[in-house]
Design an enzyme around this catalytic site. Structure first.
Site, PDB file in Angstrom:
ATOM      1  N   HIS A  82       0.824  -1.222   0.000  1.00 16.91           N
ATOM      2  CA  HIS A  82       0.000   0.000   0.000  1.00 16.91           C
ATOM      3  C   HIS A  82       0.855   1.269   0.000  1.00 16.91           C
ATOM      4  O   HIS A  82       0.339   2.357  -0.264  1.00 16.91           O
ATOM      5  CB  HIS A  82      -1.030  -0.021   1.142  1.00 16.91           C
ATOM      6  N   ASP A 131      -0.128  -7.490   1.799  1.00 14.06           N
ATOM      7  CA  ASP A 131       0.350  -6.107   1.710  1.00 14.06           C
ATOM      8  C   ASP A 131       1.882  -6.097   1.763  1.00 14.06           C
ATOM      9  O   ASP A 131       2.480  -5.802   2.795  1.00 14.06           O
ATOM     10  CB  ASP A 131      -0.262  -5.302   2.870  1.00 14.06           C
ATOM     11  N   SER A 243       4.037   2.601   8.214  1.00 15.44           N
ATOM     12  CA  SER A 243       3.713   1.552   7.235  1.00 15.44           C
ATOM     13  C   SER A 243       4.923   1.108   6.447  1.00 15.44           C
ATOM     14  O   SER A 243       5.785   1.924   6.092  1.00 15.44           O
ATOM     15  CB  SER A 243       2.666   2.046   6.256  1.00 15.44           C
TER      16      SER A 243
END
Ligand code: ARG
Length: 484
Positions: A82, A131, A243
């Protein structure tokens, strides 16, 4: 759900406005990862910052950082899909730079170019499943230690609920505003049970209760849930900007990349953070060069069982980051110098691999050693295990049957010879000829066994003796039970 940090980076929504902009955290709580700690020099050397190339040029690394990543080989950075996928489009390699160093505002921050960006084709934007992405560097970084991703075998044996984990990154330290650090922060977490990560179960850790994600919200097949609780009961979590960064566990004494910061429900909320389950991405990482193949550096662990004229060796691979493809065992007769072998393919998923070294002499003490082998070479051998094949027992025979009526009969038997290997079972077994059902048996005590429940008319009965070498059945006799 999975907030695309790249969108965030381009719109500037969640990015720090200046290095010193200290937005107030919650009253009474120190702002960190969320409630993490300042990293110390040398910690997480493999943690890298993903920088927007445009913003780096105009505003510098601190403003340009939008995600974290992990150097897993000198030429690969593993991050979250992502971070690099926007509405199905993968970011071009020239739009991203890799920052290496603890302090994004330091002049010494090293910046490396990216040659290729590969997101897992199985990444699902809606569910955030798989992811993970690999950035291939334009030039190898050989002077910074990299971190090996955990293998499925290591994860199966080395990760369980409560395992201590660490997460690191330059993400938001505030649950209410924006407070981004220049020097990355570290949060101490624990792995939550899979039932909290798509099974809806809650989990209480250090006296603090967390809610779990329901089925359909998270999927433990590709995700891990984790969170921490500090000494004062404060929740510790990753947050926006973290992230793509690493979650690290120590597995069998070695640090491994086990998770990638993926998503959460706010930050440090009632829910744990959700991380990409790295062991589930192993094939993708291998295919994209993010896992260096290693020759087995440590021998397997073996157990040796005595069989008749044979020794059965069972192998458990070492957690050395290698992927052995086969195991081999050798039995040496130290007196004659004779050597016997067996080998077997290794198994990641099924029962532990084993093979039997055949053609041995019962009663001889052999020295058994074993190695693990892979495409790149073999491990050193195990220390020798001394073991002797043992003969089967010689089961006795039934000498007399006394029908006691009502399906009960007493069987007198001749002596059974254990031939040197202690018996683990000695019994009379009665089978209905041609059928598996209806088999009855009773242990032999002294020189007889009383078998009950003999409801059929005809049986074949025999003495059964079991020792380490296996099962020995004595001569069977026909038994016809007249009603009385
Ligand atoms: N998606 C966020 C990012 O792009 C990471 C969120 C992690 N959230 C959490 N509560 N652990 O930076």
């Amino acid at each position: 759900m999975a907030v695309s940090a790249l969108i965030v980076a381009l719109t500037g929504l969640a990015l720090p406005t200046s290095a010193g902009a200290a937005t107030a955290g919650q009253p009474g709580s120190t702002p960190r990862v969320i409630n993490g700690d300042l990293s110390t020099a040398g910690q997480f050397p493999y943690l890298v910052a993903l920088l927007s190339a445009n913003r780096y040029a105009s505003e510098g690394a601190f403003e340009a950082q939008f995600c974290g990543g992990t150097l897993t080989t000198p030429t690969t950075v593993v991050t979250a899909a992502h971070c690099v996928v926007d509405k199905g489009a993968v970011a071009g390699p020239r739009t991203i730079l890799i920052g290496i160093g603890r302090d994004l505002s330091a002049q010494s921050l090293r910046v490396v170019e990216v040659a290729a960006v590969t997101a897992n084709p199985a990444y699902n934007d809606d569910s955030a499943a798989n992811d993970v992405a690999v950035l291939t560097l334009a030039a190898p970084v050989t002077d910074v230690p990299s971190l090996l991703p955990i293998s499925p075998a290591e994860a199966a044996s080395g990760l369980s609920a409560g395992t201590a984990l660490q997460v690191a990154g330059w993400g938001n330290m505030s649950t209410t505003g924006k407070d981004f650090p220049a020097v990355f922060r570290v949060g101490n977490l624990v792995l939550f049970p899979d039932s909290t990560c798509g099974g809806g179960a809650s989990y209480t850790y250090n006296g603090v209760k967390f809610d779990g994600f329901d089925v359909g919200d998270a999927d433990p097949a590709t995700m891990l849930c984790a969170a921490g609780v500090g000494g004062a009961g404060q929740r510790i979590d990753s947050c926006q900007g973290d992230s793509g960064g690493p979650v690290v566990a120590t597995v069998a004494g070695a640090a491994r990349l086990i998770g990638i910061v993926s998503w959460g429900e706010e930050c440090a909320s009632r829910f744990p953070g959700v991380y990409t389950r790295v062991s589930a991405e192993y094939d993708f990482l291998v295919a994209n060069g993010a896992i260096v193949a290693l020759a087995p550096s440590q021998p397997p662990t073996i157990t040796v069982a005595s069989e008749a004229s044979a020794l059965k060796v069972t192998f458990v691979p070492a957690s050395d980051g290698s992927s052995p493809t086969a195991f081999a065992a050798t039995a040496l007769d130290p007196v004659t110098g004779q050597v016997f072998n067996c080998s077997t393919a290794s198994s990641v998923t099924a029962a532990p691999a084993s093979c039997s070294i055949a053609g041995l002499t019962n009663g001889t003490a052999y020295q058994v050693t074993a190695i693990a082998g892979g495409a790149l070479g073999n491990s050193p051998a195990t220390a020798p295990v001394i073991a002797s094949p043992v003969p089967l027992a010689t089961a006795g025979t039934i000498s007399r049957v006394v029908n006691l009526g009502r399906g009960v009969a007493r069987f007198f038997v001749t002596a059974t010879a254990d031939n040197g290997a202690p018996l683990t079972a000695l019994r009379v077994v009665c089978q209905v000829p041609g059928r598996n059902a209806g088999t009855r048996s009773a242990d032999i005590t002294g020189e007889s066994a009383t078998v009950t429940g003999l409801r059929a008319k005809r049986y074949r009965c025999y003495v059964q003796a079991i020792n380490a070498a296996g099962v020995s059945n004595g001569q069977a006799i026909a038994v016809k039970l007249k009603r009385r």
